[in-house]
Design a protein around this motif. Structure first.
Motif, PDB file in Angstrom:
ATOM      1  N   ARG A   1       0.833  -1.209   0.000  1.00  0.00           N
ATOM      2  CA  ARG A   1       0.000   0.000   0.000  1.00  0.00           C
ATOM      3  C   ARG A   1       0.864   1.255   0.000  1.00  0.00           C
ATOM      4  N   SER A   2       1.956   1.207   0.786  1.00  0.00           N
ATOM      5  CA  SER A   2       2.861   2.357   0.850  1.00  0.00           C
ATOM      6  C   SER A   2       3.525   2.589  -0.506  1.00  0.00           C
ATOM      7  N   MET A   3       3.935   1.498  -1.165  1.00  0.00           N
ATOM      8  CA  MET A   3       4.568   1.589  -2.479  1.00  0.00           C
ATOM      9  C   MET A   3       3.589   2.119  -3.519  1.00  0.00           C
ATOM     10  N   SER A   4       2.318   1.673  -3.411  1.00  0.00           N
ATOM     11  CA  SER A   4       1.283   2.152  -4.324  1.00  0.00           C
ATOM     12  C   SER A   4       1.092   3.657  -4.176  1.00  0.00           C
ATOM     13  N   GLY A   5       1.051   4.131  -2.914  1.00  0.00           N
ATOM     14  CA  GLY A   5       0.912   5.563  -2.660  1.00  0.00           C
ATOM     15  C   GLY A   5       2.094   6.348  -3.181  1.00  0.00           C
ATOM     16  N   LEU A   6       3.297   5.783  -2.999  1.00  0.00           N
ATOM     17  CA  LEU A   6       4.520   6.429  -3.464  1.00  0.00           C
ATOM     18  C   LEU A   6       4.529   6.531  -4.986  1.00  0.00           C
ATOM     19  N   SER A   7       4.125   5.436  -5.664  1.00  0.00           N
ATOM     20  CA  SER A   7       4.079   5.417  -7.134  1.00  0.00           C
ATOM     21  C   SER A   7       3.068   6.420  -7.660  1.00  0.00           C
ATOM     22  N   THR A   8       1.892   6.478  -6.998  1.00  0.00           N
ATOM     23  CA  THR A   8       0.849   7.425  -7.410  1.00  0.00           C
ATOM     24  C   THR A   8       1.345   8.858  -7.280  1.00  0.00           C
ATOM     25  N   PHE A   9       2.045   9.143  -6.163  1.00  0.00           N
ATOM     26  CA  PHE A   9       2.573  10.492  -5.932  1.00  0.00           C
ATOM     27  C   PHE A   9       3.569  10.885  -7.026  1.00  0.00           C
ATOM     28  N   VAL A  10       4.493   9.968  -7.338  1.00  0.00           N
ATOM     29  CA  VAL A  10       5.517  10.245  -8.361  1.00  0.00           C
ATOM     30  C   VAL A  10       4.869  10.435  -9.728  1.00  0.00           C
ATOM     31  N   GLN A  11       3.891   9.563 -10.048  1.00  0.00           N
ATOM     32  CA  GLN A  11       3.202   9.663 -11.345  1.00  0.00           C
ATOM     33  C   GLN A  11       2.504  11.014 -11.480  1.00  0.00           C
TER      34      GLN A  11
ATOM     35  N   LYS B   1       8.805  12.407   2.720  1.00  0.00           N
ATOM     36  CA  LYS B   1       7.926  11.921   3.780  1.00  0.00           C
ATOM     37  C   LYS B   1       7.329  10.561   3.407  1.00  0.00           C
ATOM     38  N   ALA B   2       6.876  10.446   2.151  1.00  0.00           N
ATOM     39  CA  ALA B   2       6.306   9.177   1.673  1.00  0.00           C
ATOM     40  C   ALA B   2       7.376   8.088   1.628  1.00  0.00           C
ATOM     41  N   SER B   3       8.598   8.457   1.227  1.00  0.00           N
ATOM     42  CA  SER B   3       9.711   7.497   1.177  1.00  0.00           C
ATOM     43  C   SER B   3      10.093   7.033   2.578  1.00  0.00           C
ATOM     44  N   GLU B   4      10.021   7.951   3.542  1.00  0.00           N
ATOM     45  CA  GLU B   4      10.340   7.613   4.940  1.00  0.00           C
ATOM     46  C   GLU B   4       9.369   6.560   5.462  1.00  0.00           C
ATOM     47  N   ASP B   5       8.094   6.730   5.135  1.00  0.00           N
ATOM     48  CA  ASP B   5       7.075   5.754   5.549  1.00  0.00           C
ATOM     49  C   ASP B   5       7.365   4.388   4.931  1.00  0.00           C
ATOM     50  N   TYR B   6       7.726   4.377   3.643  1.00  0.00           N
ATOM     51  CA  TYR B   6       8.058   3.119   2.951  1.00  0.00           C
ATOM     52  C   TYR B   6       9.294   2.472   3.568  1.00  0.00           C
ATOM     53  N   LYS B   7      10.298   3.294   3.886  1.00  0.00           N
ATOM     54  CA  LYS B   7      11.542   2.780   4.473  1.00  0.00           C
ATOM     55  C   LYS B   7      11.282   2.105   5.817  1.00  0.00           C
ATOM     56  N   GLU B   8      10.502   2.776   6.682  1.00  0.00           N
ATOM     57  CA  GLU B   8      10.212   2.229   8.013  1.00  0.00           C
ATOM     58  C   GLU B   8       9.462   0.903   7.920  1.00  0.00           C
ATOM     59  N   LYS B   9       8.502   0.833   7.004  1.00  0.00           N
ATOM     60  CA  LYS B   9       7.737  -0.413   6.836  1.00  0.00           C
ATOM     61  C   LYS B   9       8.638  -1.532   6.285  1.00  0.00           C
ATOM     62  N   SER B  10       9.565  -1.184   5.385  1.00  0.00           N
ATOM     63  CA  SER B  10      10.490  -2.183   4.817  1.00  0.00           C
ATOM     64  C   SER B  10      11.435  -2.720   5.881  1.00  0.00           C
ATOM     65  N   ILE B  11      11.943  -1.844   6.735  1.00  0.00           N
ATOM     66  CA  ILE B  11      12.848  -2.281   7.821  1.00  0.00           C
ATOM     67  C   ILE B  11      12.093  -3.165   8.810  1.00  0.00           C
TER      68      ILE B  11
END
Length: 597
Positions: A208-218, A242-252
């Motif tokens: 979900r975080s990656m989807s949000g990140l992709s949508t933001f970049v697009q 900020k969106a990347s930070e959320d993705y990073k924390e979830k990945s870790i």
């Protein structure tokens, strides 16, 4: 599992793949058990032979003979074990060529079934569900179901076959040692199940975080002109960070859980091995078993480790597949209520009669039309004028039977529209939408879209000439073979509109529906298209839907809608003399056009 029962029809279709997969699994497991037995026999033979070998004097002929015989038998055991491994590898390959291949075939069939069903559903379904949700169910959800039909089924069958075979044989060899050696395996399965659930939960959050990140970049790159115009680059970069930070924390967080996986497996396998060696060692000392039994049981424990580990993994896959299949079934259970009452298939002349037509959108409850009535003779033209939200496009949707009227009826050639075969009716209507949609394909294929598989080049070129876009097309380096970008971005606004008109008339429709198709073009382009339309409309029943009165002048008859109700009806001259809504709108738009000039 109830949601997954619907897949049984596919399993039945590919029953021979499943049958051979089960048979190959059974045979492959035979070649797992035999090498363990050979290892036990070989070790016992080595121990026993070595004890006899030591009795002979060093350098004696008998000792040398015993040594050569001993090595020969060891080589035979080695070759047999190698042959068993190769045969097991062969049957593992065959298992994947049956069960995994079956899952791919079912995935293909399921995607096609969903896609076909999507296309059979009415327009209301697509208004109620987002494109992203439709895509997710035909891609991600189907992939999760395939995991159940492929790997989960394969490992589940292997577990059901291998467990009785191995444990049954272990009990025949030594009951106490079997019980002790298998003690950690249920703990292993439960642990893997819990860890897998944690991994799945975190994986979905990451998705979900990656989807949000992709949508933001697009969106950022699609709207880069706006971002630069308003000097918002740094703000956009901060939001991305900020969106990347959320993705990073979830990945870790996922990595931390995944780090438990293999240590947990190795620890519990090690515990089983230690228990086997300890209990087996005591029994060897007591003379109950030979050394080879300990080695054999260690091999059995290792054989059972992955099936037991996969039990937790398979359970998790089944749960996710059941959830996905429930979502898929939700759409597959949607029914199309736009059905033909008599399936009449005949060519139409084109006369249209609308009687007391009212319509309320089922998804929003908005009343779009209220007791509208009008007549159009075959070959005549009608303009429907009104402001945004007055119900103009709703009439086009009802004529195309995208929806059915809430009350009232539409007659074509004095026959209720609901009696016609829907596909045959739509084939005889040329529709030009307000929001032009062109496919990422050649201009030829876009114009010939309504002609079916066999494209008539002469008809396509004639349609382009009639729509006054032929010269524009031939001026392109590749002419009609020019491939359009996404949504026809290669063409200008006017060219897109005219290609859309060419597509509608290429199939020689009896009724032509122009749904506010000139709203996005300038006055000069509008005049060019109107000149082309004058020729196109001859001999066809035409309905021009517009908020511009300039388009209405082409029509034999004009109706004016306001808030879903028909407020005026007549020719251009009659309505101008009446000095009502139409005359007021005409004067306003004429003044605006004069000011622009």
């Amino acid at each position: 599992m109830k949601a997954l029962w619907r897949l049984n029809k596919y399993l039945y279709n590919y029953k021979w793949y499943l049958f051979w997969g089960i048979l190959f699994t059974f045979i492959s497991n035979i070649f797992v058990i035999i090498p363990a037995q050979l290892v036990r026999i070989a070790i016992d033979y080595v121990v026993e032979s070595f004890s006899y070998y030591q009795l002979y004097e060093e350098g004696s002929v008998v000792r040398d003979l015993a040594r050569s015989v001993f090595l020969k038998y060891i080589l035979v055991f080695g070759l047999l074990i190698l042959a068993m491994a190769l045969l097991r590898g062969l049957f593992l390959f065959l298992i994947r060529q049956t069960i995994i291949a079956m899952s791919r075939l079912i995935e293909y069939d399921l995607k096609n079934e969903i896609y076909r069903h999507y296309q059979s559903l009415p327009l209301a379904f697509f208004r109620q569900n987002s494109t992203g949700d439709l895509m997710a169910r035909i891609t991600e959800d189907v992939s999760k179901v395939r995991m159940y039909l492929g790997p989960a089924l394969m490992y589940g069958i292997n577990l059901l076959i291998l467990f009785p075979m191995v444990i049954g044989y272990m009990f025949t060899v030594n009951v106490p040692l079997t019980l002790y050696s298998l003690m950690p395996l249920p703990v292993l399965s439960l642990s893997i199940y819990l860890v897998n659930n944690m991994i799945n939960e975190r994986s979905e959050k990451i998705q979900r975080s990656m989807s949000g990140l992709s949508t933001f970049v697009q969106e950022a790159f699609s709207g880069i002109r706006v971002i630069k115009s308003f000097v918002r680059e740094s703000d956009s970069a901060r939001q991305f960070k900020k969106a990347s930070e959320d993705y990073k924390e979830k990945s870790i967080s996922l990595t931390r859980v995944q780090s438990l996986f293999f240590p947990l497996i190795l620890a519990l396998i090690g515990l089983s091995t230690i228990i086997t060696v300890y209990v087996g060692g005591i029994q060897v000392i007591e003379g109950a078993i030979g050394y080879g039994v300990i080695a054999e049981f260690i091999l059995y424990v290792n054989m059972l480790t992955w099936p037991v580990t996969s039990l937790g993994w398979v359970t998790s896959i089944v749960q996710r597949a059941a959830a996905s299949q429930t979502r898929i079934n939700e759409f597959l259970d949607q029914k199309n209520d736009i059905l033909s009452t008599e399936n009449i298939v005949r060519d139409i002349e084109g006369s249209i009669k609308v009687e007391n037509l009212s319509f309320v959108y089922p998804d929003s409850g908005i009343r779009a039309l209220d007791d509208v009535s009008f007549d159009i003779a075959a070959g005549q033209s009608l303009a429907i004028i009104g402001t945004t939200g007055s119900g103009k496009s709703t009439i086009a949707n009802l004529l195309m039977r995208m929806y059915d009227a809430t009350s009232g009826r539409i007659l074509i050639d004095d026959t209720d529209i609901r009696a016609y075969d829907i596909a045959h009716l739509r084939e005889q209507i040329g529709y030009v939408p307000q929001d032009v949609f062109l496919f990422s394909d050649s201009i030829t294929n876009n114009i010939g879209f309504g002609l079916g598989k066999e494209l008539d080049v002469i008809r396509i070129e004639q349609a382009a000439k009639d729509a006054d876009v032929y010269q524009n097309i031939v001026d392109f380096p590749k002419g009609f073979d020019t491939r359009l970008g996404e949504r026809g971005i290669t063409l200008s606004g006017g060219q897109k509109q005219r290609v859309s008109i060419a597509r509608a008339i290429a199939k020689s429709p009896r009724i032509l529906l122009l749904d506010d198709c000139l709203s996005a073009v300038d006055t000069k382009t509008e005049n060019a298209i109107l000149n082309a339309l004058e020729k196109i409309m001859k001999g066809r029943t035409s309905i021009i839907i517009s908020h511009r009165v300039s388009s209405a002048k082409l029509a034999d008859q004009i109706i004016v809608l306001n808030d879903g109700m028909m407020v005026e009806n007549g020719t251009h001259e009659d309505l101008m003399l009446a000095k009502g809504s139409y005359a007021e709108l005409y004067e306003k738009q004429t003044q605006q056009a004069g000011e622009v000039e």
